[in-house]
Design a protein around this motif. Structure first.
Motif, mmCIF file in Angstrom:
data_model
loop_
_atom_site.group_PDB
_atom_site.id
_atom_site.type_symbol
_atom_site.label_atom_id
_atom_site.label_comp_id
_atom_site.label_asym_id
_atom_site.label_seq_id
_atom_site.Cartn_x
_atom_site.Cartn_y
_atom_site.Cartn_z
ATOM 1 N N TYR A 31 0.409 -0.949 0.367
ATOM 2 C CA TYR A 31 0.338 0.142 -0.118
ATOM 3 C C TYR A 31 0.590 1.301 0.014
ATOM 4 O O TYR A 31 1.921 1.299 0.399
ATOM 5 C CB TYR A 31 -1.261 0.054 1.459
ATOM 6 C CG TYR A 31 -2.024 -0.883 1.130
ATOM 7 C CD1 TYR A 31 -3.459 -0.575 0.587
ATOM 8 C CD2 TYR A 31 -2.089 -2.466 2.133
ATOM 9 C CE1 TYR A 31 -4.305 -2.029 1.050
ATOM 10 C CE2 TYR A 31 -2.072 -3.399 1.653
ATOM 11 C CZ TYR A 31 -3.803 -2.965 1.549
ATOM 12 O OH TYR A 31 -4.877 -4.537 0.947
ATOM 13 N N GLU A 32 0.417 2.445 -0.830
ATOM 14 C CA GLU A 32 1.187 3.606 -0.783
ATOM 15 C C GLU A 32 0.982 4.564 0.425
ATOM 16 O O GLU A 32 0.376 4.007 1.402
ATOM 17 C CB GLU A 32 0.594 4.279 -2.164
ATOM 18 C CG GLU A 32 -0.463 4.866 -2.549
ATOM 19 C CD GLU A 32 -0.875 5.857 -3.416
ATOM 20 O OE1 GLU A 32 0.254 5.351 -4.041
ATOM 21 O OE2 GLU A 32 -1.833 6.382 -3.170
ATOM 22 N N SER A 33 1.949 5.129 0.978
ATOM 23 C CA SER A 33 1.843 6.258 2.200
ATOM 24 C C SER A 33 0.357 6.908 1.508
ATOM 25 O O SER A 33 -0.026 7.528 0.126
ATOM 26 C CB SER A 33 2.574 7.305 2.002
ATOM 27 O OG SER A 33 2.259 8.344 2.600
ATOM 28 N N GLY A 34 -1.267 6.851 2.752
ATOM 29 C CA GLY A 34 -2.140 7.568 2.021
ATOM 30 C C GLY A 34 -3.598 6.680 1.568
ATOM 31 O O GLY A 34 -4.641 7.123 1.164
ATOM 32 N N PRO A 44 -14.476 3.596 4.105
ATOM 33 C CA PRO A 44 -13.040 4.215 3.966
ATOM 34 C C PRO A 44 -12.062 4.198 5.640
ATOM 35 O O PRO A 44 -12.158 4.982 6.660
ATOM 36 C CB PRO A 44 -12.842 5.183 3.225
ATOM 37 C CG PRO A 44 -14.005 6.395 3.504
ATOM 38 C CD PRO A 44 -14.872 5.607 4.537
ATOM 39 N N LEU A 45 -11.316 2.996 5.839
ATOM 40 C CA LEU A 45 -10.051 2.782 6.359
ATOM 41 C C LEU A 45 -8.886 3.362 5.847
ATOM 42 O O LEU A 45 -8.304 3.475 4.686
ATOM 43 C CB LEU A 45 -9.931 1.460 7.219
ATOM 44 C CG LEU A 45 -10.820 0.986 7.266
ATOM 45 C CD1 LEU A 45 -10.533 -0.511 7.469
ATOM 46 C CD2 LEU A 45 -11.439 1.865 8.608
ATOM 47 N N SER A 46 -7.898 4.159 6.993
ATOM 48 C CA SER A 46 -6.417 4.546 5.822
ATOM 49 C C SER A 46 -5.780 4.164 8.348
ATOM 50 O O SER A 46 -5.885 4.063 8.759
ATOM 51 C CB SER A 46 -6.415 6.022 6.051
ATOM 52 O OG SER A 46 -7.069 6.988 7.106
ATOM 53 N N GLY A 47 -4.544 4.843 7.405
ATOM 54 C CA GLY A 47 -2.998 4.428 7.568
ATOM 55 C C GLY A 47 -3.032 3.051 9.073
ATOM 56 O O GLY A 47 -3.059 1.894 7.776
ATOM 57 N N GLU A 48 -3.502 3.063 9.922
ATOM 58 C CA GLU A 48 -2.909 1.938 10.879
ATOM 59 C C GLU A 48 -3.769 0.972 10.693
ATOM 60 O O GLU A 48 -4.027 -0.470 10.801
ATOM 61 C CB GLU A 48 -2.427 1.800 11.954
ATOM 62 C CG GLU A 48 -1.216 2.699 12.476
ATOM 63 C CD GLU A 48 0.019 1.786 12.323
ATOM 64 O OE1 GLU A 48 -0.219 0.291 12.587
ATOM 65 O OE2 GLU A 48 0.738 1.861 11.191
ATOM 66 N N GLN A 49 -5.572 1.555 9.997
ATOM 67 C CA GLN A 49 -6.796 0.606 10.732
ATOM 68 C C GLN A 49 -6.121 0.053 8.773
ATOM 69 O O GLN A 49 -7.119 -1.705 9.220
ATOM 70 C CB GLN A 49 -7.685 1.975 10.066
ATOM 71 C CG GLN A 49 -8.321 3.056 11.153
ATOM 72 C CD GLN A 49 -9.130 3.932 10.617
ATOM 73 O OE1 GLN A 49 -9.240 4.552 9.232
ATOM 74 N NE2 GLN A 49 -10.069 4.019 11.208
ATOM 75 N N ILE A 50 -6.019 0.219 8.569
ATOM 76 C CA ILE A 50 -5.113 -0.692 6.973
ATOM 77 C C ILE A 50 -4.877 -2.117 7.300
ATOM 78 O O ILE A 50 -5.163 -3.186 7.643
ATOM 79 C CB ILE A 50 -4.754 -0.010 5.825
ATOM 80 C CG1 ILE A 50 -5.815 1.117 4.687
ATOM 81 C CG2 ILE A 50 -4.543 -1.135 4.529
ATOM 82 C CD1 ILE A 50 -5.128 2.057 3.921
ATOM 83 N N ARG A 115 1.834 0.037 -6.192
ATOM 84 C CA ARG A 115 1.004 -0.161 -4.740
ATOM 85 C C ARG A 115 -0.418 0.081 -4.881
ATOM 86 O O ARG A 115 -0.795 1.147 -5.436
ATOM 87 C CB ARG A 115 2.040 0.869 -4.006
ATOM 88 C CG ARG A 115 3.193 0.564 -3.816
ATOM 89 C CD ARG A 115 3.509 1.400 -2.335
ATOM 90 N NE ARG A 115 5.299 0.635 -1.992
ATOM 91 C CZ ARG A 115 6.421 1.307 -3.311
ATOM 92 N NH1 ARG A 115 5.728 2.009 -4.192
ATOM 93 N NH2 ARG A 115 7.169 1.199 -2.310
ATOM 94 N N TYR A 116 -1.289 -0.578 -3.874
ATOM 95 C CA TYR A 116 -2.757 0.269 -3.631
ATOM 96 C C TYR A 116 -2.170 1.046 -3.284
ATOM 97 O O TYR A 116 -1.992 2.232 -2.751
ATOM 98 C CB TYR A 116 -3.138 -0.948 -3.110
ATOM 99 C CG TYR A 116 -3.665 -2.350 -3.635
ATOM 100 C CD1 TYR A 116 -4.359 -2.295 -4.691
ATOM 101 C CD2 TYR A 116 -2.907 -3.665 -2.369
ATOM 102 C CE1 TYR A 116 -4.145 -3.716 -5.020
ATOM 103 C CE2 TYR A 116 -3.551 -4.510 -3.391
ATOM 104 C CZ TYR A 116 -4.094 -5.175 -4.422
ATOM 105 O OH TYR A 116 -3.986 -5.703 -4.850
ATOM 106 N N ALA A 117 -2.911 1.902 -3.816
ATOM 107 C CA ALA A 117 -4.050 3.332 -3.525
ATOM 108 C C ALA A 117 -5.390 3.312 -3.353
ATOM 109 O O ALA A 117 -6.232 3.670 -1.728
ATOM 110 C CB ALA A 117 -3.684 3.864 -4.705
ATOM 111 N N ILE A 118 -6.233 2.425 -3.499
ATOM 112 C CA ILE A 118 -7.447 2.004 -3.089
ATOM 113 C C ILE A 118 -7.453 1.110 -2.951
ATOM 114 O O ILE A 118 -7.330 -0.224 -4.271
ATOM 115 C CB ILE A 118 -8.465 2.861 -3.516
ATOM 116 C CG1 ILE A 118 -8.342 4.214 -4.249
ATOM 117 C CG2 ILE A 118 -10.245 2.264 -3.785
ATOM 118 C CD1 ILE A 118 -9.067 5.149 -5.070
ATOM 119 N N ASP A 119 -8.140 -0.157 -2.789
ATOM 120 C CA ASP A 119 -7.990 -1.638 -2.064
ATOM 121 C C ASP A 119 -9.979 -1.505 -1.450
ATOM 122 O O ASP A 119 -9.688 -1.164 -0.205
ATOM 123 C CB ASP A 119 -7.449 -1.912 -1.308
ATOM 124 C CG ASP A 119 -7.565 -3.245 -1.397
ATOM 125 O OD1 ASP A 119 -8.287 -4.198 -2.010
ATOM 126 O OD2 ASP A 119 -6.937 -4.244 0.003
#
Length: 128
Positions: A31-34, A44-50, A115-119
Motif C-alpha cells: 500500500y502506498e502512503s495515504g 474507508p479506512l487509512s493508515g494503521e486501520q488498513i 502499490r495499492y492507492a485504493i483497495d
C-alpha cells in the motif's frame, strides 16, 4: 519473498504472496502512503486501520487466492478488478469461505513500483 510489483497486473500476486506468508508488515508495503482500504461501502479506512483490517483476514490463518479479471492502465494509474477467495478450515476446525471481487486502484510510485492507492475488496457486489 517477491519484490513489489513492477507491473500493475502483478500487484494482486504480490499481495497474495505476502498475505500467504502471514507477514503483516510485508502486506503493508503493498500500500502506498495515504492509501484507502474500503471493507464496506461508505467506510474507508487509512493508515494503521488498513493494517488492522488486513490483520483480521490474516488471523484466519488461511491462504488467499487471487485471479485478476481486468487491468486497465493509464500512465501511472491502474484499475484492477480481481476475484479473490479465502477458503478452508480455521484453527478451530470451522469452515471458512470469504470471497469477493475487488475494485482496486494502484499507482506507480517514484521508485517504479506499483502499490495499492485504493483497495476495495468487496467493490463489486452481485445484485440480489
Amino acid at each position: 519473498m517477491r519484490q513489489l510489483a513492477q507491473r500493475a497486473e502483478d500487484v494482486p500476486a504480490v499481495f497474495a504472496e505476502r498475505f500467504n506468508l502471514g507477514d503483516a508488515a510485508a502486506v503493508a508495503e503493498v500500500y502506498e502512503s495515504g492509501a484507502v482500504f474500503v471493507p464496506e461501502s461508505g467506510s474507508p479506512l487509512s493508515g494503521e486501520q488498513i493494517n488492522a483490517a488486513n490483520g483480521r483476514f490474516l488471523a484466519l490463518g488461511l491462504p488467499i487466492t487471487v485471479r485478476p479479471r481486468h487491468v486497465h492502465t493509464a500512465g501511472d494509474l491502474a484499475l484492477l478488478i480481481v476475484d479473490w477467495v479465502i477458503d478452508g478450515t480455521d484453527r478451530d476446525g470451522r469452515p471458512v469461505r470469504v470471497a469477493g471481487t475487488a475494485t482496486d486502484v494502484a499507482r506507480r510510485g517514484p521508485d517504479g513500483y506499483w502499490r495499492y492507492a485504493i483497495d476495495s475488496p468487496f467493490g463489486v457486489r452481485e445484485k440480489v
